[in-house]
Write a protein that holds these residues in place. Structure first.
Motif, PDB file in Angstrom:
ATOM      1  N   LYS A   1       7.038   4.022  23.938  1.00  0.00           N
ATOM      2  CA  LYS A   1       6.735   5.258  24.636  1.00  0.00           C
ATOM      3  C   LYS A   1       5.433   5.128  25.420  1.00  0.00           C
ATOM      4  N   ALA A   2       5.377   5.794  26.577  1.00  0.00           N
ATOM      5  CA  ALA A   2       4.147   5.834  27.358  1.00  0.00           C
ATOM      6  C   ALA A   2       3.112   6.723  26.655  1.00  0.00           C
ATOM      7  N   THR A   3       1.857   6.384  26.838  1.00  0.00           N
ATOM      8  CA  THR A   3       0.766   7.154  26.244  1.00  0.00           C
ATOM      9  C   THR A   3       0.231   8.186  27.235  1.00  0.00           C
ATOM     10  N   ASN A   4      -0.720   9.011  26.785  1.00  0.00           N
ATOM     11  CA  ASN A   4      -1.230  10.092  27.616  1.00  0.00           C
ATOM     12  C   ASN A   4      -2.732  10.244  27.411  1.00  0.00           C
ATOM     13  N   GLN A   5      -3.514   9.921  28.450  1.00  0.00           N
ATOM     14  CA  GLN A   5      -4.961  10.081  28.378  1.00  0.00           C
ATOM     15  C   GLN A   5      -5.396  11.525  28.599  1.00  0.00           C
ATOM     16  N   LYS A   6      -4.481  12.377  29.030  1.00  0.00           N
ATOM     17  CA  LYS A   6      -4.712  13.799  29.266  1.00  0.00           C
ATOM     18  C   LYS A   6      -5.877  14.012  30.233  1.00  0.00           C
ATOM     19  N   GLN A   7      -6.740  14.985  29.954  1.00  0.00           N
ATOM     20  CA  GLN A   7      -7.818  15.289  30.910  1.00  0.00           C
ATOM     21  C   GLN A   7      -9.066  14.462  30.599  1.00  0.00           C
ATOM     22  N   SER A   8      -8.887  13.162  30.638  1.00  0.00           N
ATOM     23  CA  SER A   8      -9.994  12.237  30.396  1.00  0.00           C
ATOM     24  C   SER A   8      -9.859  11.063  31.344  1.00  0.00           C
ATOM     25  N   GLY A   9     -10.931  10.305  31.498  1.00  0.00           N
ATOM     26  CA  GLY A   9     -10.920   9.151  32.388  1.00  0.00           C
ATOM     27  C   GLY A   9     -10.828   7.840  31.656  1.00  0.00           C
ATOM     28  N   ARG A  10     -10.038   7.796  30.589  1.00  0.00           N
ATOM     29  CA  ARG A  10      -9.990   6.615  29.715  1.00  0.00           C
ATOM     30  C   ARG A  10      -8.881   5.642  30.077  1.00  0.00           C
ATOM     31  N   PRO A  31     -24.743   9.177  34.726  1.00  0.00           N
ATOM     32  CA  PRO A  31     -25.260   8.350  33.630  1.00  0.00           C
ATOM     33  C   PRO A  31     -24.236   7.986  32.565  1.00  0.00           C
ATOM     34  N   ILE A  32     -23.143   8.752  32.453  1.00  0.00           N
ATOM     35  CA  ILE A  32     -22.182   8.433  31.393  1.00  0.00           C
ATOM     36  C   ILE A  32     -20.808   8.996  31.748  1.00  0.00           C
ATOM     37  N   SER A  33     -20.015   8.220  32.467  1.00  0.00           N
ATOM     38  CA  SER A  33     -18.674   8.649  32.852  1.00  0.00           C
ATOM     39  C   SER A  33     -17.665   8.154  31.822  1.00  0.00           C
ATOM     40  N   ASP A  34     -16.401   8.526  32.022  1.00  0.00           N
ATOM     41  CA  ASP A  34     -15.325   8.044  31.152  1.00  0.00           C
ATOM     42  C   ASP A  34     -14.806   6.675  31.582  1.00  0.00           C
ATOM     43  N   GLY A  35     -15.051   6.281  32.832  1.00  0.00           N
ATOM     44  CA  GLY A  35     -14.415   5.104  33.398  1.00  0.00           C
ATOM     45  C   GLY A  35     -14.956   3.799  32.859  1.00  0.00           C
ATOM     46  N   GLY A  36     -14.225   2.718  33.133  1.00  0.00           N
ATOM     47  CA  GLY A  36     -14.667   1.418  32.650  1.00  0.00           C
ATOM     48  C   GLY A  36     -13.926   0.276  33.312  1.00  0.00           C
ATOM     49  N   GLN A  37     -14.230  -0.928  32.824  1.00  0.00           N
ATOM     50  CA  GLN A  37     -13.684  -2.167  33.350  1.00  0.00           C
ATOM     51  C   GLN A  37     -13.139  -3.020  32.212  1.00  0.00           C
ATOM     52  N   TRP A  38     -12.357  -4.030  32.579  1.00  0.00           N
ATOM     53  CA  TRP A  38     -11.750  -4.912  31.577  1.00  0.00           C
ATOM     54  C   TRP A  38     -12.795  -5.530  30.663  1.00  0.00           C
ATOM     55  N   ALA A  74      -9.952  16.147  26.628  1.00  0.00           N
ATOM     56  CA  ALA A  74     -10.504  16.897  27.762  1.00  0.00           C
ATOM     57  C   ALA A  74     -12.022  16.765  27.675  1.00  0.00           C
ATOM     58  N   THR A  75     -12.565  15.794  28.384  1.00  0.00           N
ATOM     59  CA  THR A  75     -13.939  15.340  28.139  1.00  0.00           C
ATOM     60  C   THR A  75     -15.010  16.066  28.939  1.00  0.00           C
ATOM     61  N   ARG A  76     -14.637  16.988  29.821  1.00  0.00           N
ATOM     62  CA  ARG A  76     -15.610  17.554  30.761  1.00  0.00           C
ATOM     63  C   ARG A  76     -16.793  18.216  30.064  1.00  0.00           C
ATOM     64  N   ALA A  77     -16.550  19.085  29.093  1.00  0.00           N
ATOM     65  CA  ALA A  77     -17.639  19.804  28.445  1.00  0.00           C
ATOM     66  C   ALA A  77     -18.556  18.840  27.696  1.00  0.00           C
ATOM     67  N   MET A  78     -17.981  17.893  26.980  1.00  0.00           N
ATOM     68  CA  MET A  78     -18.795  16.906  26.267  1.00  0.00           C
ATOM     69  C   MET A  78     -19.623  16.076  27.242  1.00  0.00           C
ATOM     70  N   ASN A  79     -19.002  15.620  28.313  1.00  0.00           N
ATOM     71  CA  ASN A  79     -19.736  14.816  29.294  1.00  0.00           C
ATOM     72  C   ASN A  79     -20.856  15.610  29.954  1.00  0.00           C
ATOM     73  N   ARG A  80     -20.608  16.892  30.190  1.00  0.00           N
ATOM     74  CA  ARG A  80     -21.652  17.721  30.795  1.00  0.00           C
ATOM     75  C   ARG A  80     -22.894  17.751  29.912  1.00  0.00           C
ATOM     76  N   ALA A  81     -22.700  17.932  28.612  1.00  0.00           N
ATOM     77  CA  ALA A  81     -23.833  17.944  27.687  1.00  0.00           C
ATOM     78  C   ALA A  81     -24.520  16.586  27.632  1.00  0.00           C
ATOM     79  N   LEU A  82     -23.721  15.512  27.590  1.00  0.00           N
ATOM     80  CA  LEU A  82     -24.299  14.169  27.507  1.00  0.00           C
ATOM     81  C   LEU A  82     -25.085  13.811  28.768  1.00  0.00           C
ATOM     82  N   LYS A  83     -24.572  14.186  29.932  1.00  0.00           N
ATOM     83  CA  LYS A  83     -25.275  13.868  31.169  1.00  0.00           C
ATOM     84  C   LYS A  83     -26.617  14.568  31.242  1.00  0.00           C
ATOM     85  N   THR A  84     -26.645  15.851  30.884  1.00  0.00           N
ATOM     86  CA  THR A  84     -27.931  16.565  30.892  1.00  0.00           C
ATOM     87  C   THR A  84     -28.890  15.958  29.882  1.00  0.00           C
ATOM     88  N   LEU A  85     -28.397  15.642  28.706  1.00  0.00           N
ATOM     89  CA  LEU A  85     -29.233  15.033  27.670  1.00  0.00           C
ATOM     90  C   LEU A  85     -29.811  13.705  28.130  1.00  0.00           C
TER      91      LEU A  85
END
Length: 453
Positions: A71-80, A146-153, A179-190
């Motif tokens: 089955k295919a997976t689902n990252q939902k509202q995240s950049g993973r 300073p801290i996004s969801d994205g990445g590289q191999w 759904a990482t938006r709220a968490m990322n918002r706090a982490l970026k400000t911090l």
């Protein structure tokens, strides 16, 4: 203000004038096609108007070599996506060893550690650049995200090597992992607040900066634990296989679980890119300044290769029975409901009566493309020794395409795929040798440093 002198006429040349606007309006109205397109696009999404149905209906979704049976997976509202694609590659061998049809590693576990390590990586970069002005281009680039969801191999491989893996049951998804938006918002400000403090304490010496960094990381740890839960240090692993037989492997650490169930030699994989810019020689390795997630991990290194070689290596891997991790600019020429990519899927030139002439190199140079998404090749249609189309496991759930598996025509691969991960042993000898040479260092803002999200 008067407009009678030479200076004023030059100013009119630099500015948009009423006469020019009137001329543009007359030119627009004089062409029936423009009015037709206006009527269509004001009532219908432009992609529905521009869609070349001959391309869409002419795309056969079958392939000669088909690996996926899961089955295919689902990252939902995240950049993973990069993380999902990597774990989807690894779960094939794990499911086979476990004797189950479907299996998932915990994406939440790996994201927790990526966020924590990346916070430390960012703060170290701030300390290293704290003698520069805040509007220095590199400093500004670091502070912008300073801290996004994205990445590289290479970042994925570094995480697995440092923190291991756990099954999804040991650290399931949470609301914030999906759904990482709220968490990322706090982490970026911090982290930006921490960057301010580290820069202010630069004059007080390394000790003062390190103490403040420890405080910021403690806060990051709290935020991540509140949003994502606490990563397990040990967990009991037991399961039922597809024949209903029960198995128990006992209490394992994440490192022990990865050692037992990762069936691929991750340290043997290298990342190949296709960068056609004149400034990027074929056969050379590259790295990007400040690109990474773990301090002291091996750097993110790319080997620039011709597109035809990249296609052949991906095809050979799939024919040999192994899916292929890859990164691309996903939204170019994409039909999401059908799950199709083709380089000529939409005829925007006909809709706008305007040619679009930039090639891949020009799009990179002029900020019109970069890697935005990572996925997994799970099939290829081979005709007379060459790939005609590709089957792709996306991480956007099962409600589109063939239950989450998409079709990419080969024309799209050449234009919009940027990188793949393959075994070092698959490379021609001269390219394998090139991996040992010092990489060219690109600036932090170079498009080849883009993170798949």
């Amino acid at each position: 203000m008067t407009f009678g002198n030479d200076d004023s006429r030059q100013a009119m040349g630099r500015s948009v004038t009423p006469d020019q606007i009137e001329l543009f309006e007359k030119e627009f109205a004089s062409r029936p096609l423009n009015r037709l397109m206006q009527n269509a696009v004001t009532q219908t999404p432009v992609d529905d108007v521009a869609l070349d149905r001959r391309v869409l209906t002419g795309t056969d979704h079958s392939v000669s070599h088909h690996l996926d049976d899961w089955k295919a997976t689902n990252q939902k509202q995240s950049g993973r996506c990069w993380m999902f694609a990597g774990l989807n590659l690894l779960r094939v061998g794990a499911a086979r060893k476990l004797g189950v049809k479907d299996f998932e590693f915990s994406q939440n576990h790996l994201m927790w550690w990526d966020k924590f390590e990346r916070a430390n990586h960012f703060l170290e970069a701030v300390i290293e650049t704290s003698d520069r002005d805040v509007d220095d281009r590199t400093v500004a680039y670091l502070l912008a995200d300073p801290i996004s969801d994205g990445g590289q191999w290479n970042m994925f491989v570094a995480l697995v090597a440092r923190h291991g893996l756990v099954p999804k049951s040991a650290m399931p998804e949470t609301d914030s992992s999906s759904a990482t938006r709220a968490m990322n918002r706090a982490l970026k400000t911090l982290l930006r607040q921490g960057a301010r403090d580290l820069r202010l304490r630069a004059a007080d010496g390394a000790g003062a900066q390190r103490e403040r960094k420890r405080e910021v990381l403690a806060a990051v740890h709290r935020v991540l634990s509140i949003h994502l839960g606490t990563p397990p240090q040990r967990f009991l692993w037991q399961w039922e296989d597809k024949d209903k037989a029960f198995h128990r492997d006992g209490w394992l650490t994440p490192a022990e679980f990865a050692a037992s169930y990762v069936q691929l030699p991750l340290d043997e994989y290298v990342c190949l890119v296709h960068d056609p810019r004149e400034s990027s020689p074929v056969g050379r390795t590259f790295t990007v300044e400040y690109l990474g997630n773990i301090v002291d991990a091996p750097p993110v290194v790319y080997l620039n290769v011709p597109m035809e070689l990249m296609k052949r290596l991906a095809m050979d891997a799939i024919v040999g029975g192994e899916p292929v991790w890859f990164g691309c600019d996903v939204e170019k020429m994409m039909r999401a409901d059908a799950g199709v990519w083709d380089a000529a899927l939409f005829d925007y030139a006909a809709v706008y009566d305007t040619p679009f002439t930039m090639d891949k190199a020009a799009r990179l140079l002029h900020c019109d493309t970069q890697m935005t998404h990572a996925m997994l090749f799970t099939g290829v249609d081979v005709v007379d020794g060459s790939a005609r189309r590709w089957r792709v496991e996306n991480s956007w759930g099962e409600d589109r395409a063939d239950k989450g598996f998409w079709t990419m025509n080969d024309s799209w691969f050449g234009e919009h795929v940027f990188e793949i991960a393959v075994r070092r042993s698959a490379l021609p000898p001269e390219l394998a040798e090139a991996l040992g040479r010092p990489p060219i260092v690109l600036p932090a803002w170079d498009p080849m440093g883009a993170l798949a999200a």
